[in-house]
Design an enzyme around this catalytic site. Structure first.
Site, PDB file in Angstrom:
ATOM      1  CB  CYS A 226      16.317 -21.334   6.642  1.00 44.68           C
ATOM      2  SG  CYS A 226      17.436 -22.445   7.804  1.00 44.68           S
ATOM      3  CB  ALA A 227      11.639 -18.100   5.184  1.00 39.93           C
ATOM      4  N   GLY A 228      14.569 -16.430   4.879  1.00 41.25           N
ATOM      5  CA  GLY A 228      15.285 -15.350   4.159  1.00 41.25           C
ATOM      6  C   GLY A 228      13.966 -14.572   3.460  1.00 41.25           C
ATOM      7  N   GLY A 230      12.230 -15.181   1.205  1.00 41.93           N
ATOM      8  CA  GLY A 230      11.071 -15.910   0.629  1.00 41.93           C
ATOM      9  C   GLY A 230      11.032 -16.446  -0.718  1.00 41.93           C
ATOM     10  N   GLY A 231      12.037 -16.428  -1.562  1.00 42.20           N
ATOM     11  CA  GLY A 231      11.729 -16.837  -2.895  1.00 42.20           C
ATOM     12  C   GLY A 231      11.328 -18.547  -2.962  1.00 42.20           C
ATOM     13  CE  LYS A 232      16.093 -22.889  -2.376  1.00 42.57           C
ATOM     14  NZ  LYS A 232      16.940 -21.662  -2.589  1.00 42.57           N
ATOM     15  CG  ASP A 285      17.719 -22.368   1.008  1.00 44.82           C
ATOM     16  OD1 ASP A 285      18.939 -22.841   0.721  1.00 44.82           O
ATOM     17  OD2 ASP A 285      17.271 -21.704   0.253  1.00 44.82           O
ATOM     18  CB  CYS A 338      23.333 -21.428  -2.882  1.00 47.84           C
ATOM     19  SG  CYS A 338      23.474 -20.205  -1.736  1.00 47.84           S
TER      20      CYS A 338
END
Length: 384
Positions: A226-228, A230-232, A285, A338
Site C-alpha cells: 500500500c505504497a501511496g 512512497g514515504g515508507k 500499511d 496510522c
C-alpha cells in the site's frame, strides 16, 4: 492582509467546510482568487482554519455557536486574545461583536472538551483506557515537522549542517536514528537544497520508527503493498542500502510522484501493478481511520462515521489475506496503520491469527502522540 482580514477569511472558509467542502479544496479555491494575499497571509489563514478544525467542538462551545464566526471567536478566547480588537467592523474585518456574542459561550465538557464526536470518545476510552484523554488532547495541537535523513545521500551530521546553512534548525529525535525534529524554518524546507538533493525527506518520526521495526536482510525481496506516496518505500530502500524495493497501490495514481522522489533520493524502486511473490517481507500499511495523524489532518475526526470505520476494518482484513499469500516461507508480513483505535490494530491482528493459526505475531508496537510523533501501530508476523 491585516490580522482582522485574515480572521474574516478564515471564517468564510470554515463556513464552506461546514457545508461539506474538503478543507484543502476550500483553502485552494480561496488562494486562487486571493491574488493579493502574500505567503504570510496564506500561512496565517491556513493556521487559523486548521487550529479550528483540530478543536471543532470546543471552539464552538466557547464561541457560543457552530458558524465559522462563532468558532473563530471561540479560538481567540481559547488563545486569550482580545476578539473585540479584531471583530472591529473595519474594512475586510469581521463585524463587531453583538451583545449576545459578547456573553455567549461556555466551557466545553465531556467529549466536546476532548474535541471528539461522542461515539469516537467512547472508542478512544475502549482502545486506550487511562491514556485516552492524553491522546485526544495531543491531537488538539499542531504536530511537529519531522525529517528523515536519507542515508543513501549522507548522514545525520551532514544533514544538520546542510539544513543549518539554509536557516533551518533541527534536532535528533529518540523515535528513530534517522529522525530530525524541525525547530525553526520549517516553511523553508521544500525549497532547501538539502531537500531538493534528496538528503532529507519529510516523514513523521513514528512513521520512520515503523520502518525501523521491520526485519530486513541484505538482498531481501521486499514489497510495499500500500505504497501511496512512497514515504515508507523510500525509507525501506535506504535501510536496504539501495537494493530495490517493489511498490504497489490499489490506486496507481497515488504513486505518480514516487519515481521522481526515488530518483532524487538515489533509491531503487520498482512499481508493480500486479505483485507476484514470494517476498521475504511484505509491508501492508493499510488504509485506516487516520486517527493517529489527526493533528495533521483533523478533518478526519469529523468526517469519520461508525459505518465508515467498519468498512475500513473489512478492507484491512482483505488486504491482510492478500498479502499473506505473497510471503515466502520463512518470510515476514508487516501490518501497519496510522491509527490509535484497537479495532484497527491489535484486534485486527488477533482476528487474523485466530483465522490463520499458522501465522503468529512476533512483534507489536503502538506509538502514541505522547511519544513525539503521530499515532502508529505496527505488527510483524511470520508463518509457523
Amino acid at each position: 492582509m491585516t490580522p482582522a482580514a485574515r480572521i474574516q477569511t478564515a471564517i468564510e472558509i470554515l463556513d464552506r467546510i461546514a457545508l461539506g467542502v474538503p478543507a484543502e479544496k476550500a483553502l485552494t479555491t480561496w488562494g486562487r482568487r486571493a491574488r493579493f494575499a502574500g505567503s504570510g497571509d496564506r500561512a496565517a489563514v491556513r493556521d487559523h482554519v486548521f487550529d479550528v478544525l483540530r478543536r471543532w467542538r470546543s471552539t464552538a462551545a466557547l464561541g457560543g455557536g457552530e458558524s465559522g464566526r462563532a468558532r473563530m471567536l471561540g479560538l481567540l478566547r481559547m488563545q486569550e486574545a482580545a476578539p473585540e480588537a479584531l471583530f472591529s467592523g473595519d474594512r475586510h474585518a469581521p463585524a463587531p461583536l453583538t451583545e449576545a456574542e459578547q456573553v455567549a459561550g461556555q466551557t466545553p465538557e465531556g467529549a466536546a472538551a476532548l474535541d471528539l464526536p461522542d461515539w469516537l470518545a467512547e472508542r478512544f476510552r475502549a482502545s486506550l483506557g487511562v491514556r485516552a484523554g492524553a491522546v485526544a488532547e495531543a491531537l488538539r495541537h499542531r504536530a511537529d515537522v519531522f525529517l528523515r535523513v536519507n542515508l543513501l545521500r549522507g548522514d545525520l551530521t551532514a544533514a544538520l549542517a546542510a539544513l543549518s546553512g539554509e536557516g533551518i534548525t533541527a534536532e535528533p529525535h529518540d523515535l528513530s536514528p534517522t529522525a530530525l525534529r524541525v525547530t525553526e524554518g520549517a516553511r523553508r524546507i521544500a525549497r532547501s537544497q538539502a531537500y531538493l538533493s534528496g538528503l532529507v525527506e519529510l516523514q513523521d518520526a513514528a512513521s520512520q520508527a515503523v520502518v525501523d521495526a521491520l526485519p530486513l536482510t541484505p538482498g531481501a525481496r521486499v514489497l510495499d503493498f500500500c505504497a501511496g506516496g512512497g514515504g515508507k518505500t523510500l525509507a525501506l530502500a535506504a535501510r536496504l542500502g539501495g537494493s530495490p524495493v517493489e511498490a504497489h497501490d490499489a490506486d496507481p495514481a497515488r504513486m505518480k510522484d514516487l519515481p521522481g522522489r526515488a530518483d532524487r533520493a538515489g533509491a531503487a524502486v520498482r512499481l508493480r501493478e500486479a505483485p507476484a511473490g514470494p517476498y521475504d517481507l511484505v509491508l501492508c500499511d493499510v488504509p485506516c481511520s487516520g486517527s493517529g495523524a489527526w493533528r495533521r489532518a483533523p478533518e478526519g475526526k469529523w468526517r469519520l462515521t461508525p459505518d465508515a470505520l467498519q468498512a475500513v476494518c473489512r478492507e484491512q482484513a482483505a488486504i491482510l489475506e492478500t498479502c499473506a499469500g505473497l510471503v515466502a516461507p520463512g518470510g515476514h508480513l508487516a501490518y501497519a496503520t496510522c491509527s490509535v483505535l484497537q479495532e484497527e490494530n491489535a484486534a485486527r491482528i488477533a482476528a487474523f491469527t485466530a483465522d490463520h493459526p499458522a501465522w503468529t505475531a512476533i512483534t507489536e508496537r503502538q506509538f502514541l502522540p505522547q511519544d513525539g510523533g503521530d499515532g502508529f501501530y505496527v505488527a510483524v508476523l511470520t508463518r509457523r
